[in-house]
Design a protein around this motif. Sequence first.
Motif, short mmCIF file in Angstrom:
data_model
loop_
_atom_site.label_atom_id
_atom_site.label_comp_id
_atom_site.label_asym_id
_atom_site.label_seq_id
_atom_site.Cartn_x
_atom_site.Cartn_y
_atom_site.Cartn_z
N ALA A 55 0.84 -1.19 0.00
CA ALA A 55 0.00 0.00 0.00
C ALA A 55 0.88 1.24 0.00
O ALA A 55 2.03 1.22 0.47
N SER A 57 1.03 5.67 0.56
CA SER A 57 0.37 6.77 1.25
C SER A 57 1.19 8.05 1.15
O SER A 57 2.41 8.03 1.25
N HIS A 62 -3.43 7.61 5.41
CA HIS A 62 -4.42 7.18 4.43
C HIS A 62 -3.72 6.37 3.34
O HIS A 62 -2.79 6.87 2.70
N TRP A 63 -4.19 5.14 3.12
CA TRP A 63 -3.45 4.18 2.31
C TRP A 63 -4.27 3.72 1.11
O TRP A 63 -5.47 3.52 1.19
N ASN A 64 -3.55 3.53 0.00
CA ASN A 64 -4.12 2.93 -1.20
C ASN A 64 -3.41 1.60 -1.47
O ASN A 64 -2.19 1.56 -1.61
N LYS A 65 -4.19 0.53 -1.54
CA LYS A 65 -3.62 -0.81 -1.70
C LYS A 65 -3.55 -1.22 -3.17
O LYS A 65 -4.41 -0.86 -3.97
#
Length: 295
Positions: A55, A57, A62-65
């Motif tokens: 992920a 960020s 705030h994370w995007n996988k």
Amino acid sequence: MMLTRHPANPLLRPDPLKRWEALNVFNCAVVQHQGLFHMHYRAQGVDYVSHIGYALSPDGIHWNKLEQPVLSPVHDYEARGVEDPRVTYLADEGCFVMAYTAYSPLGIKPCLAISENLVTWQRLGCVLPGEDNKDHVLFPRKIRGRYAMFHRRPPNIWIAYSDDLVHWSNHQVVMEPRPEGQGWDEKRVGGGGVPIETPEGWLVIYHAYDRHHVYRLSAALLDLEDPAKVIHRPAGFIFEPTEPWEIKGDVPNVVFSCANPLVGEEVWVYYGGADRVVGLATAKLAELLEFAKSG
């Protein structure tokens, strides 16, 4: 002292729509590189086999996988999962080294992999063959001309050295559990994230559990040029499970960290809560050093 939980916790949760991470996401590595935070996390799906997801960020919160894992079981010795990544950036070599645990009917094996982009990984294989071992993490620089790595031969934290990241020798005990009945770390101790180099020594965050199988975290200081030498190790701890999602989960009463990057003047401790989700707790570096020097 105690670490301060981030108000956005838990930061990462399982995704029931993805078979490989539908059950648990926990025990992650986090590094800052080129202005972004990069996370590698352990994920379990409905078959309980562990994969390592990735992920990204901009702020560490705030994370995007990615849709698919970046490391999945391939070999027989990984048949039941690849687990608990810890990622070290080696500045002199310009590459990243992931320490991960392979789990199978053959046992629990410490493995390493190398990457230049944090997404594609070249396996180096099991680096301590012939024994069950885990909780290994590479130091961020060579010590006396050799790579250094924590590992765990139960119930102790050990250190070993290598010229090539594959063959390891000069094994020494670094830290042992305290005597039975004398504390929160009476059963087993194990390494956490990448050691932080400070003028005071190597600051290490480590985990331990007691007879009730409650996992907690604490900090210690080790000698810069001989990390087998413990300079300070306080009797107390800095973090324990108190939130409902740290007490109740796939494994109860667990806070377990594989990452403690230095972000400005703070240490950010990413941790698995009850083997179900990922949380974040922080402390000022100066306060952690003050605590560590109290023991």
